[in-house]
Design a protein around this motif. Structure first.
Motif, PDB file in Angstrom:
ATOM      1  N   PHE A 124      31.847  62.781 -46.768  1.00 27.04           N
ATOM      2  CA  PHE A 124      31.793  62.559 -48.203  1.00 27.04           C
ATOM      3  C   PHE A 124      30.830  60.979 -48.276  1.00 27.04           C
ATOM      4  CE2 PHE A 124      32.342  59.870 -52.187  1.00 27.04           C
ATOM      5  CZ  PHE A 124      32.345  60.588 -53.145  1.00 27.04           C
ATOM      6  N   ILE A 125      31.264  59.940 -47.305  1.00 24.75           N
ATOM      7  CA  ILE A 125      30.731  58.754 -47.303  1.00 24.75           C
ATOM      8  C   ILE A 125      29.299  58.850 -46.811  1.00 24.75           C
ATOM      9  CG2 ILE A 125      30.601  56.520 -46.286  1.00 24.75           C
ATOM     10  CD1 ILE A 125      32.674  56.853 -48.459  1.00 24.75           C
ATOM     11  N   ASP A 126      29.035  59.658 -45.996  1.00 28.03           N
ATOM     12  CA  ASP A 126      27.798  60.250 -45.392  1.00 28.03           C
ATOM     13  C   ASP A 126      26.941  60.500 -46.029  1.00 28.03           C
ATOM     14  OD1 ASP A 126      28.773  59.061 -42.734  1.00 28.03           O
ATOM     15  OD2 ASP A 126      29.202  61.083 -41.768  1.00 28.03           O
ATOM     16  N   ARG A 127      27.533  61.540 -47.180  1.00 27.53           N
ATOM     17  CA  ARG A 127      26.492  62.066 -48.120  1.00 27.53           C
ATOM     18  C   ARG A 127      26.146  61.092 -49.143  1.00 27.53           C
ATOM     19  NH1 ARG A 127      30.230  66.291 -47.891  1.00 27.53           N
ATOM     20  NH2 ARG A 127      31.184  65.963 -49.596  1.00 27.53           N
ATOM     21  N   HIS A 128      26.932  60.066 -49.210  1.00 30.54           N
ATOM     22  CA  HIS A 128      26.573  59.103 -50.460  1.00 30.54           C
ATOM     23  C   HIS A 128      26.605  57.560 -49.739  1.00 30.54           C
ATOM     24  CE1 HIS A 128      28.327  62.217 -52.506  1.00 30.54           C
ATOM     25  NE2 HIS A 128      27.543  61.956 -53.585  1.00 30.54           N
ATOM     26  N   PRO A 129      25.529  57.153 -48.753  1.00 28.88           N
ATOM     27  CA  PRO A 129      25.490  56.066 -48.054  1.00 28.88           C
ATOM     28  C   PRO A 129      25.643  54.774 -48.794  1.00 28.88           C
ATOM     29  CG  PRO A 129      23.329  57.129 -47.992  1.00 28.88           C
ATOM     30  CD  PRO A 129      24.145  58.047 -48.585  1.00 28.88           C
ATOM     31  N   HIS A 130      25.114  54.711 -50.081  1.00 25.82           N
ATOM     32  CA  HIS A 130      25.126  53.764 -50.872  1.00 25.82           C
ATOM     33  C   HIS A 130      26.548  53.397 -51.577  1.00 25.82           C
ATOM     34  CE1 HIS A 130      21.130  53.014 -49.311  1.00 25.82           C
ATOM     35  NE2 HIS A 130      20.729  54.055 -49.973  1.00 25.82           N
ATOM     36  N   LEU A 131      27.392  54.229 -51.562  1.00 26.22           N
ATOM     37  CA  LEU A 131      28.430  54.254 -52.359  1.00 26.22           C
ATOM     38  C   LEU A 131      29.316  53.020 -52.113  1.00 26.22           C
ATOM     39  CD1 LEU A 131      30.321  55.309 -54.494  1.00 26.22           C
ATOM     40  CD2 LEU A 131      31.437  56.586 -52.687  1.00 26.22           C
ATOM     41  N   ILE A 132      29.528  52.688 -50.886  1.00 28.07           N
ATOM     42  CA  ILE A 132      30.454  51.382 -50.536  1.00 28.07           C
ATOM     43  C   ILE A 132      29.846  50.183 -50.794  1.00 28.07           C
ATOM     44  CG2 ILE A 132      31.531  50.135 -48.506  1.00 28.07           C
ATOM     45  CD1 ILE A 132      32.016  52.765 -47.134  1.00 28.07           C
ATOM     46  N   LYS A 138      29.574  45.672 -54.620  1.00 29.83           N
ATOM     47  CA  LYS A 138      28.841  44.919 -55.426  1.00 29.83           C
ATOM     48  C   LYS A 138      29.548  44.664 -56.965  1.00 29.83           C
ATOM     49  CE  LYS A 138      24.332  45.137 -55.103  1.00 29.83           C
ATOM     50  NZ  LYS A 138      23.233  45.764 -55.234  1.00 29.83           N
ATOM     51  N   TRP A 139      29.970  45.915 -57.377  1.00 26.13           N
ATOM     52  CA  TRP A 139      30.478  45.809 -58.637  1.00 26.13           C
ATOM     53  C   TRP A 139      31.800  45.076 -58.561  1.00 26.13           C
ATOM     54  CZ3 TRP A 139      28.019  46.183 -62.927  1.00 26.13           C
ATOM     55  CH2 TRP A 139      26.945  46.837 -63.066  1.00 26.13           C
ATOM     56  N   LEU A 140      32.627  45.209 -57.552  1.00 29.30           N
ATOM     57  CA  LEU A 140      33.988  44.621 -57.501  1.00 29.30           C
ATOM     58  C   LEU A 140      33.776  43.236 -57.290  1.00 29.30           C
ATOM     59  CD1 LEU A 140      37.133  44.988 -56.998  1.00 29.30           C
ATOM     60  CD2 LEU A 140      36.684  45.206 -54.464  1.00 29.30           C
TER      61      LEU A 140
END
Length: 351
Positions: free
Chosen positions: A200-208, A213-215
Motif C-alpha cells: 500500500f505504501i509503495d502504491r502511494h509513495p507520497h502518503l507518509i 506534513k499535515w501532522l
C-alpha cells in the motif's frame, strides 16, 4: 488463445535490459534462438571506436528475485559446470532484478575454473551485490572481460598447466561437497503479515510525507492556539495599548515564516526562516506557560523584550522576507526571458 506466462515476460525483460545497455555502448548482442539454448542466451561482440575487436563472450541471463541471496545473487550451474568452465570463449552471467531494476554480472568461466582447481564442485555461482552493470560501470566491465579474454587466449597457446600435486588433491577431497552459495533469499525470512501494508505504501509513495506534513501543521496550530490565553494575559495586562497590534503581528509573522520555510527544498537560502519561526513559538510558549502556572513566572526582562519588540521585528522581518523573495523571483524571470524569450513566460512562471 495462448497465454503468456509471467515468468516468460520476466525472462524477456532481463534480456531486453541487457541488450539495450550493451548496444547503447556500441557493442553487438546476438541472441540465441530459444530452441538452441544450452546455457547461453546470447553472444556479445566487443567493439572499440566503432570497430569490432574480435573479442567475443557468451552470456547467460537470469531474471527474477529468486536469484537473490544473503550477499548478492547466484546463478545455478549444476548442469553447465563443464560447459562454462571448458568453453574456449568466456561465459558471462547476468542477473536482472526486476524490483530494483538493476543488472548484476559475473565471469562464470573464471569462477568455475578457480573452484574446480581447488577440488570444489559448486552448484551455483555467486554474484557480488556491488557487481552492478549499468551506464557507469559498463566501460570498466568490458575492459575487464577483454583483458581476461586476452589472458585466456595466451594461456591456451602456452598449453595446459602442470599437475597440482598432493596438496591440491587433498584440498579437492576436503572441499568435494562444499558450496557456500546455497543460502536463503536475500533479506532473510519474508514477513507475509506486513506485505499488504508495504504494498500500500509503495502504491502511494507520497502518503507518509503528506501525512507528516499535515501532522506537523496540526500540532503547530494546536500549540499556537493553546498559547493565546497566556499571551493575552501578559500583553493585555501589562501593555493594554499593544495587544490590538501585537496579536496580528505575532501570529501573522509566525504563520508567514512557517509557510515560507516549507519551500526550503526549492530555496535553501531561506532555511533560517523556518528555524526563526520555531524560536518565536518556543519563546511565546515560555511566556504563556509562565503566566498560567502558579509559583513560577518567566523572566520579566525576557517578557518585556518579547512583547515590546515583537511588533517591531514583525514589521521589518516580514518586509525583508517579502522584498527578498520578490527580488529573487523577478531576477529569475528576467534571466529566463533573456535566455528563452517571451514564449517561455508561462514555463518560467511555473518553474
Amino acid at each position: 488463445m495462448a497465454k503468456v506466462l509471467p515468468t516468460k515476460k520476466t525472462e524477456r525483460a532481463g534480456v531486453n535490459q541487457f541488450r539495450s545497455l550493451l548496444e547503447s555502448a556500441g557493442h553487438i548482442v546476438q541472441e540465441i534462438d530459444g530452441g538452441n539454448d544450452y546455457g547461453e542466451d546470447c553472444y556479445l561482440s566487443f567493439t572499440e571506436y566503432g570497430q569490432r575487436t574480435g573479442d567475443i563472450a557468451a552470456v547467460q541471463i537470469k531474471s527474477g528475485v529468486t536469484y537473490r541471496r544473503d550477499t548478492g545473487y547466484a546463478i545455478p550451474c549444476r548442469d553447465h559446470v563443464n560447459d562454462w568452465s571448458q568453453s574456449r570463449i568466456p561465459v558471462i552471467g547476468v542477473v536482472w532484478d526486476p524490483e530494483i531494476r538493476k543488472l548484476y554480472w559475473v565471469n562464470l568461466t573464471r569462477y568455475l575454473r578457480q573452484e574446480l582447481a581447488q577440488g570444489k564442485h559448486p552448484r551455483s555461482v555467486p554474484i557480488d551485490e556491488h557487481a552492478i552493470l549499468d551506464q557507469n560501470t559498463i566501460k570498466a566491465v568490458t575492459q575487464e572481460m577483454r583483458r581476461y579474454i586476452a589472458r585466456d587466449d595466451h594461456s591456451h597457446r602456452q598449453g595446459p598447466s602442470p599437475a597440482l600435486g598432493l596438496a591440491a588433491a587433498v584440498r579437492r577431497y576436503r572441499n568435494r561437497n562444499s558450496n557456500e552459495i546455497e543460502s536463503p533469499a536475500q533479506g532473510g525470512k519474508a514477513m507475509p503479515h506486513a506485505a499488504a501494508q508495504v504494498e500500500f505504501i509503495d502504491r502511494h509513495p507520497h502518503l507518509i510525507d503528506n501525512t507528516m506534513k499535515w501532522l506537523v501543521r496540526t500540532v503547530t496550530a494546536a500549540v499556537l492556539a493553546m498559547m493565546i490565553p497566556g499571551l493575552y494575559t501578559v500583553v493585555a495586562g501589562q501593555y493594554p495599548h499593544l495587544w490590538p497590534l501585537w496579536f496580528p503581528a505575532y501570529f501573522g509573522m509566525v504563520g508567514y515564516m512557517l509557510r515560507v520555510g516549507e519551500q526550503v527544498g526549492e530555496a535553501r537560502h531561506i532555511k533560517w526562516v523556518r528555524y526563526a519561526a520555531y524560536v518565536l513559538i518556543l519563546s511565546g510558549w515560555y511566556v504563556a506557560l509562565g503566566t498560567e502556572l502558579h509559583g513560577w513566572s518567566p523572566n520579566r526582562t525576557f517578557c518585556w523584550v518579547f512583547v515590546v519588540e515583537v511588533p517591531v521585528l514583525a514589521q521589518f522581518a516580514l518586509l525583508k522576507i517579502m522584498f527578498c523573495l520578490y527580488g529573487r523571483e523577478r531576477a529569475r524571470r528576467r534571466r529566463l526571458a533573456a535566455a528563452y524569450g517571451d514564449a517561455t513566460r508561462e514555463v518560467g512562471a511555473e518553474g
